[in-house]
Design an enzyme around this catalytic site. Structure first.
Site, PDB file in Angstrom:
ATOM      1  N   ARG A 155      -9.208  -2.875   8.851  1.00 32.58           N
ATOM      2  CA  ARG A 155      -8.550  -3.343   9.859  1.00 32.58           C
ATOM      3  C   ARG A 155      -9.346  -4.001  10.688  1.00 32.58           C
ATOM      4  O   ARG A 155      -9.502  -3.779  12.028  1.00 32.58           O
ATOM      5  CB  ARG A 155      -7.428  -2.196   9.537  1.00 32.58           C
ATOM      6  CG  ARG A 155      -6.808  -2.140   8.717  1.00 32.58           C
ATOM      7  CD  ARG A 155      -5.950  -3.080   8.249  1.00 32.58           C
ATOM      8  NE  ARG A 155      -4.130  -2.614   7.361  1.00 32.58           N
ATOM      9  CZ  ARG A 155      -3.535  -3.211   6.985  1.00 32.58           C
ATOM     10  NH1 ARG A 155      -4.062  -4.530   6.954  1.00 32.58           N
ATOM     11  NH2 ARG A 155      -3.125  -2.822   5.998  1.00 32.58           N
ATOM     12  N   ALA A 177       1.215  -0.797   1.427  1.00 31.15           N
ATOM     13  CA  ALA A 177       2.243  -1.022   2.360  1.00 31.15           C
ATOM     14  C   ALA A 177       2.448  -2.287   2.567  1.00 31.15           C
ATOM     15  O   ALA A 177       1.748  -2.974   1.777  1.00 31.15           O
ATOM     16  CB  ALA A 177       2.081  -0.351   4.182  1.00 31.15           C
ATOM     17  N   GLU A 235       5.373  -3.707  -3.846  1.00 28.44           N
ATOM     18  CA  GLU A 235       3.373  -2.695  -3.026  1.00 28.44           C
ATOM     19  C   GLU A 235       2.311  -2.193  -3.334  1.00 28.44           C
ATOM     20  O   GLU A 235       1.747  -2.215  -3.993  1.00 28.44           O
ATOM     21  CB  GLU A 235       4.077  -2.592  -2.160  1.00 28.44           C
ATOM     22  CG  GLU A 235       4.649  -4.156   0.068  1.00 28.44           C
ATOM     23  CD  GLU A 235       3.617  -4.921  -0.435  1.00 28.44           C
ATOM     24  OE1 GLU A 235       2.668  -4.529  -0.183  1.00 28.44           O
ATOM     25  OE2 GLU A 235       4.051  -6.187   0.005  1.00 28.44           O
ATOM     26  N   GLU A 273      -0.824  -3.336  -5.116  1.00 30.63           N
ATOM     27  CA  GLU A 273      -1.931  -3.020  -4.478  1.00 30.63           C
ATOM     28  C   GLU A 273      -2.446  -1.941  -5.065  1.00 30.63           C
ATOM     29  O   GLU A 273      -3.215  -1.510  -5.254  1.00 30.63           O
ATOM     30  CB  GLU A 273      -1.853  -2.409  -2.932  1.00 30.63           C
ATOM     31  CG  GLU A 273      -0.806  -3.239  -2.101  1.00 30.63           C
ATOM     32  CD  GLU A 273      -0.895  -2.884  -1.050  1.00 30.63           C
ATOM     33  OE1 GLU A 273      -1.073  -1.256  -0.633  1.00 30.63           O
ATOM     34  OE2 GLU A 273      -0.590  -3.591   0.106  1.00 30.63           O
ATOM     35  N   GLU A 294      -7.840  -7.084   0.843  1.00 30.35           N
ATOM     36  CA  GLU A 294      -7.994  -6.603  -0.386  1.00 30.35           C
ATOM     37  C   GLU A 294      -8.167  -7.191  -1.646  1.00 30.35           C
ATOM     38  O   GLU A 294      -8.982  -6.067  -1.984  1.00 30.35           O
ATOM     39  CB  GLU A 294      -6.592  -7.120  -0.677  1.00 30.35           C
ATOM     40  CG  GLU A 294      -5.231  -6.939   0.261  1.00 30.35           C
ATOM     41  CD  GLU A 294      -4.031  -7.482  -0.403  1.00 30.35           C
ATOM     42  OE1 GLU A 294      -3.578  -7.647  -1.304  1.00 30.35           O
ATOM     43  OE2 GLU A 294      -3.026  -6.284   0.230  1.00 30.35           O
TER      44      GLU A 294
END
Length: 208
Positions: free
Chosen positions: A68, A80, A97, A101, A148
């Site tokens: 992040r 999320a 999601e 993910e 990601e």
């Protein structure tokens, strides 16, 4: 006295949007205070988000580790994502999601909690779901890119996550709120007493 948040909107004399990004924008409102003074309030305008605390039969939570950039950290998080379409059903977004993910689907969905992440500076609302009855999703995995592409996936016991939260080692908002809400729900009326997955969400109204 009932302890409950209530909707209220103070008078806005003027508004401006000095920045518009791909997903969010920044707005400045001139707001009339109770004493009559007018002050500027800058805040981020956000479409809203969903998050999924996916709990398996071994009492482990599916977690992701992702870079992040704003906080210069790799954070452990729960799946999320944004509500990309206005009025989008949050359950459908959460299911998407979890699939994208983690390539996982779930049979049982409940609303764990609803939160405003940073109400002093952003209008983001997040609905955190509890997902149980996990299994591998069918089909090919979703193609990932950017941050990601470096994402790690794991399943961690609930008690280890609680320890990490209270030790100041885990910081992601949705993970912290989700895990502690799970523990509180178990200590209260139980997980089956949680709100249904299609429970109303005034912060981000949707069609079932």
């Amino acid at each position: 006295m009932t302890i409950k948040d209530t909707p209220e909107e103070w008078e806005i004399r003027a508004t401006d949007t000095p920045f518009v990004g791909n997903k969010t924008s920044v707005r400045t409102d001139d707001v009339v205070m109770p004493d009559g003074t007018v002050v500027g309030r800058d805040y981020q305008v956000h479409p809203g988000s969903v998050a999924v605390l996916a709990l398996d039969e071994a009492d482990r939570v599916l977690v992701l580790r992702q870079y992040r950039h704003p906080v210069r950290h790799k954070l452990w998080e729960i799946p999320a994502g944004l509500l990309d379409v206005p009025g989008e059903n949050p359950l459908h977004a959460a299911q998407r999601e979890l699939y994208e993910e983690a390539h996982v689907k779930a049979e049982d969905w409940r609303v764990l909690t609803d939160v405003y992440t940073t109400p002093g500076g952003c209008d983001e609302a997040v609905r955190i779901f509890l997902a149980r009855g996990l299994s591998e999703a069918e089909g090919e995995r979703f193609a990932v890119a950017e941050e990601e592409a470096d994402m790690e996936l794991d399943r961690v016991p609930v008690e280890d996550l609680v320890r990490g939260v209270l030790a100041g080692e885990l910081h992601n908002n949705c993970l912290v709120v989700g895990v502690l809400s799970l523990v509180a729900a178990r200590a209260g009326d139980g997980l089956d007493a949680l709100r249904p997955a299609q429970a109303p969400w005034p912060a981000r109204p949707f069609e079932a």
